[in-house]
Scaffold this motif. Structure first.
Motif, PDB file in Angstrom:
ATOM      1  N   GLN A  45      -9.039   7.707  -1.487  1.00  0.00           N
ATOM      2  CA  GLN A  45      -8.700   8.641  -2.575  1.00  0.00           C
ATOM      3  C   GLN A  45      -9.843   9.242  -3.099  1.00  0.00           C
ATOM      4  O   GLN A  45      -9.777  10.389  -3.472  1.00  0.00           O
ATOM      5  CB  GLN A  45      -7.743   8.019  -3.444  1.00  0.00           C
ATOM      6  CG  GLN A  45      -6.305   7.680  -2.706  1.00  0.00           C
ATOM      7  CD  GLN A  45      -5.291   7.395  -3.733  1.00  0.00           C
ATOM      8  OE1 GLN A  45      -5.292   6.461  -4.450  1.00  0.00           O
ATOM      9  NE2 GLN A  45      -4.346   8.702  -3.746  1.00  0.00           N
ATOM     10  N   HIS A  46     -10.845   8.574  -3.272  1.00  0.00           N
ATOM     11  CA  HIS A  46     -12.118   9.218  -4.013  1.00  0.00           C
ATOM     12  C   HIS A  46     -13.024   9.577  -2.939  1.00  0.00           C
ATOM     13  O   HIS A  46     -13.605   8.639  -2.064  1.00  0.00           O
ATOM     14  CB  HIS A  46     -12.675   8.091  -4.928  1.00  0.00           C
ATOM     15  CG  HIS A  46     -11.941   7.401  -5.958  1.00  0.00           C
ATOM     16  ND1 HIS A  46     -11.982   6.285  -6.404  1.00  0.00           N
ATOM     17  CD2 HIS A  46     -10.799   7.925  -6.805  1.00  0.00           C
ATOM     18  CE1 HIS A  46     -11.307   6.164  -7.342  1.00  0.00           C
ATOM     19  NE2 HIS A  46     -10.490   7.068  -7.558  1.00  0.00           N
ATOM     20  N   ARG A  75      -3.193  16.085 -10.726  1.00  0.00           N
ATOM     21  CA  ARG A  75      -2.628  14.712 -10.610  1.00  0.00           C
ATOM     22  C   ARG A  75      -1.366  14.876  -9.575  1.00  0.00           C
ATOM     23  O   ARG A  75      -0.564  14.075  -9.345  1.00  0.00           O
ATOM     24  CB  ARG A  75      -2.001  14.181 -11.766  1.00  0.00           C
ATOM     25  CG  ARG A  75      -3.218  13.558 -12.736  1.00  0.00           C
ATOM     26  CD  ARG A  75      -2.438  12.800 -13.611  1.00  0.00           C
ATOM     27  NE  ARG A  75      -3.528  12.015 -14.364  1.00  0.00           N
ATOM     28  CZ  ARG A  75      -4.004  10.898 -14.147  1.00  0.00           C
ATOM     29  NH1 ARG A  75      -3.566  10.183 -13.024  1.00  0.00           N
ATOM     30  NH2 ARG A  75      -4.718  10.133 -14.735  1.00  0.00           N
ATOM     31  N   THR A  76      -1.325  16.102  -8.745  1.00  0.00           N
ATOM     32  CA  THR A  76      -0.273  16.039  -7.842  1.00  0.00           C
ATOM     33  C   THR A  76      -0.021  15.167  -6.841  1.00  0.00           C
ATOM     34  O   THR A  76       1.133  14.946  -6.434  1.00  0.00           O
ATOM     35  CB  THR A  76      -0.396  17.529  -6.936  1.00  0.00           C
ATOM     36  OG1 THR A  76      -1.594  17.840  -6.741  1.00  0.00           O
ATOM     37  CG2 THR A  76       0.110  18.860  -8.098  1.00  0.00           C
ATOM     38  N   ALA A  77      -1.070  14.713  -6.487  1.00  0.00           N
ATOM     39  CA  ALA A  77      -1.131  13.373  -5.428  1.00  0.00           C
ATOM     40  C   ALA A  77      -0.085  12.294  -6.056  1.00  0.00           C
ATOM     41  O   ALA A  77       0.195  11.352  -5.317  1.00  0.00           O
ATOM     42  CB  ALA A  77      -2.448  12.897  -5.100  1.00  0.00           C
ATOM     43  N   PRO A 133      -4.920  12.024  -0.515  1.00  0.00           N
ATOM     44  CA  PRO A 133      -3.996  10.901  -0.216  1.00  0.00           C
ATOM     45  C   PRO A 133      -4.390   9.680   0.210  1.00  0.00           C
ATOM     46  O   PRO A 133      -5.367   9.741   0.957  1.00  0.00           O
ATOM     47  CB  PRO A 133      -2.993  11.684   0.654  1.00  0.00           C
ATOM     48  CG  PRO A 133      -3.734  12.591   1.308  1.00  0.00           C
ATOM     49  CD  PRO A 133      -4.766  13.210   0.353  1.00  0.00           C
ATOM     50  N   ARG A 134      -3.988   8.367   0.114  1.00  0.00           N
ATOM     51  CA  ARG A 134      -4.415   7.189   0.481  1.00  0.00           C
ATOM     52  C   ARG A 134      -4.581   7.384   1.959  1.00  0.00           C
ATOM     53  O   ARG A 134      -3.407   7.919   2.633  1.00  0.00           O
ATOM     54  CB  ARG A 134      -3.179   6.277   0.153  1.00  0.00           C
ATOM     55  CG  ARG A 134      -3.568   4.921  -0.029  1.00  0.00           C
ATOM     56  CD  ARG A 134      -2.660   3.987  -0.549  1.00  0.00           C
ATOM     57  NE  ARG A 134      -3.402   2.938  -1.458  1.00  0.00           N
ATOM     58  CZ  ARG A 134      -4.265   2.004  -0.953  1.00  0.00           C
ATOM     59  NH1 ARG A 134      -4.105   1.909   0.442  1.00  0.00           N
ATOM     60  NH2 ARG A 134      -4.611   1.060  -1.664  1.00  0.00           N
ATOM     61  N   GLU A 138      -0.340   0.959   1.239  1.00  0.00           N
ATOM     62  CA  GLU A 138       0.218   1.310   0.096  1.00  0.00           C
ATOM     63  C   GLU A 138      -0.483   0.932  -1.131  1.00  0.00           C
ATOM     64  O   GLU A 138      -1.164   0.202  -0.966  1.00  0.00           O
ATOM     65  CB  GLU A 138       1.630   0.604   0.087  1.00  0.00           C
ATOM     66  CG  GLU A 138       2.349   0.921   1.591  1.00  0.00           C
ATOM     67  CD  GLU A 138       3.639   1.056   1.378  1.00  0.00           C
ATOM     68  OE1 GLU A 138       4.279   0.148   0.448  1.00  0.00           O
ATOM     69  OE2 GLU A 138       4.627   2.064   1.825  1.00  0.00           O
ATOM     70  N   THR A 139      -0.173   1.925  -2.164  1.00  0.00           N
ATOM     71  CA  THR A 139      -0.544   1.505  -3.486  1.00  0.00           C
ATOM     72  C   THR A 139       0.019   0.309  -3.972  1.00  0.00           C
ATOM     73  O   THR A 139       1.183  -0.311  -3.671  1.00  0.00           O
ATOM     74  CB  THR A 139      -0.468   2.681  -4.426  1.00  0.00           C
ATOM     75  OG1 THR A 139      -0.826   2.258  -5.724  1.00  0.00           O
ATOM     76  CG2 THR A 139       1.009   3.065  -4.468  1.00  0.00           C
ATOM     77  N   LYS A 140      -0.986  -0.507  -4.608  1.00  0.00           N
ATOM     78  CA  LYS A 140      -0.368  -1.788  -5.318  1.00  0.00           C
ATOM     79  C   LYS A 140       0.168  -1.640  -6.438  1.00  0.00           C
ATOM     80  O   LYS A 140       0.331  -2.509  -7.364  1.00  0.00           O
ATOM     81  CB  LYS A 140      -1.816  -2.716  -5.396  1.00  0.00           C
ATOM     82  CG  LYS A 140      -2.100  -3.336  -3.951  1.00  0.00           C
ATOM     83  CD  LYS A 140      -3.043  -2.440  -3.407  1.00  0.00           C
ATOM     84  CE  LYS A 140      -3.120  -2.798  -1.846  1.00  0.00           C
ATOM     85  NZ  LYS A 140      -4.006  -2.021  -1.014  1.00  0.00           N
TER      86      LYS A 140
END
Ligand code: UDP
Ligand code: MG
Length: 346
Positions: A111-112, A138-140, A212-213, A217-219
């Motif tokens: 993502q970065h 911050r749309t993501a 996007p990742r 999945e995000t934690k």
């Protein structure tokens, strides 16, 4: 250099110019991707580098994947925690074990963008001690999340000890002397963004676009996010505690006025017995307020409890690549000098 023999590759014999710290928690699919992209970018922008993965107790094949990478490339190191300690603690461990003149912290999920690192490095060479990536939108994140985030920043700006730059997260470059200052902060409730702002020095931002990742999945979930926001606020502000005093004073004044009015009314109209509902309502209202503030005070006491126990911040179960563990007990962040060469070797 007495340490030379313990390093597997000559490239690690002297400290690298840049260390990239990558916290990973169940990122087996992303680890090789980020390593590849980082290596490609770094070769063009710094004289030497190392990648320092912090495996935050992953339960999938992350560690195996990184072990593989470290065997092929001596510039890749990894610390593996004994369990999941959380990203902020992983970053603290990264700062403890980084050896570069500057440290970049980056998420493993791509993502970065690693391609922004040259811009961070350029600012560092201009003389800035802290260069934070500043997300352009911050749309993501989705609507609810962005609203929550914006609210949090507003509240923090009003009540926090230090102002936080808007849109600055953990993606940033930190110079060696600031790393040493950050390492002197042993607090358990780690609100990294607040700590970065608190140390001061010359800071600047470099805009970047959040991708996007890549995989997984995000934690995060909303419960965790709320916890995080609350931790951040209570670590950097005592306003919630003062709120109890203000509310108490305001309610006492009201109660006093009400008592005065009641006395007058009794004198003029005589005593009247009815009033049971209003008693119940006020008893419930005030006990509610008292419990809320007891809870807030309890939060601070819990924080104090966590600090006085002085447990180590993290436990390293395994270290891959690089030299032996430093002489200081891992996780005890007392600002001890980073003397790696004095570590015992049998
Ligand atoms: N991460 C970690 N420990 C945790 C949770 C996350 O080290 O307990 C790492 C994760 O592997 C990733 C980074 O922190 O490299 C950011 O995590 P995530 O993408 O879940 O957070 P988000 O980008 O949604 O804020
Ligand atoms: Mg992410």
């Amino acid at each position: 250099m007495p340490d030379e023999a313990s390093f597997p590759k000559p490239s690690l014999a002297s400290p690298p110019e840049l260390t990239v710290v990558i916290p990973v928690f169940n990122e087996e699919a992303n680890a090789p991707l980020i390593a590849g992209r980082l290596t490609a970018v770094l070769q063009g922008c710094v004289a030497s580098h190392e990648l320092l993965f912090i495996d935050d107790g992953s339960r999938d094949g992350t560690l195996a994947v990184i072990r593989d990478l470290a065997q092929k490339d001596g510039r890749i190191r990894c610390l593996s925690f004994s369990r999941n300690f959380g990203k902020d603690v992983a970053l603290a461990a990264g700062l403890d074990h980084a050896r570069g003149d500057a440290v970049v912290m980056i998420d493993a999920d791509l993502q970065h963008p690693p391609e922004s690192i040259p811009a961070l490095v350029a600012k560092w060479r201009e003389g800035f001690d802290m260069v934070y990536g500043q997300r352009t939108d911050r749309t993501a994140d989705g609507k609810l999340y962005s609203r929550f985030a914006r609210r949090f920043y507003e509240v923090f700006q009003r009540f926090g000890e230090v102002p936080l730059p808007e849109g600055a997260g953990d993606f940033r470059l930190i110079s060696r002397r600031v790393v040493e200052q950050l390492r002197r902060m042993p607090e358990r409730a780690r609100f990294s963004k607040g700590l970065y702002a608190w140390v001061g020095f010359r800071q600047t931002g470099v805009p970047y676009e959040v991708a996007p990742r890549a995989h997984g999945e995000t934690k995060w979930n909303y419960a965790k996010l709320f916890r995080f926001a609350f931790d951040g606020l209570t670590s950097f502000s005592t306003v919630p505690l003062r709120l109890a005093t203000y509310t108490g004073v305001a309610i006492s004044v009201l109660a006093f006025l009400y008592a005065f009015v009641t006395i007058l009314r009794t004198l003029v109209f005589g005593a009247d017995v009815p009033g049971f509902p209003s008693i119940i309502v006020s008893v419930m209202f005030f006990s509610g307020i008292q419990l809320i503030f007891l809870g807030i005070i309890g939060e601070y006491i819990g924080r104090i409890f966590a600090e006085v126990k002085e447990r180590p911040l993290y436990i390293v179960a395994e270290e891959l690549g690089g030299g032996p563990l430093p002489a200081a007990a891992p996780g005890t962040k007392t600002g001890a000098p980073r003397v790696r060469s004095s570590a015992k070797r049998s």
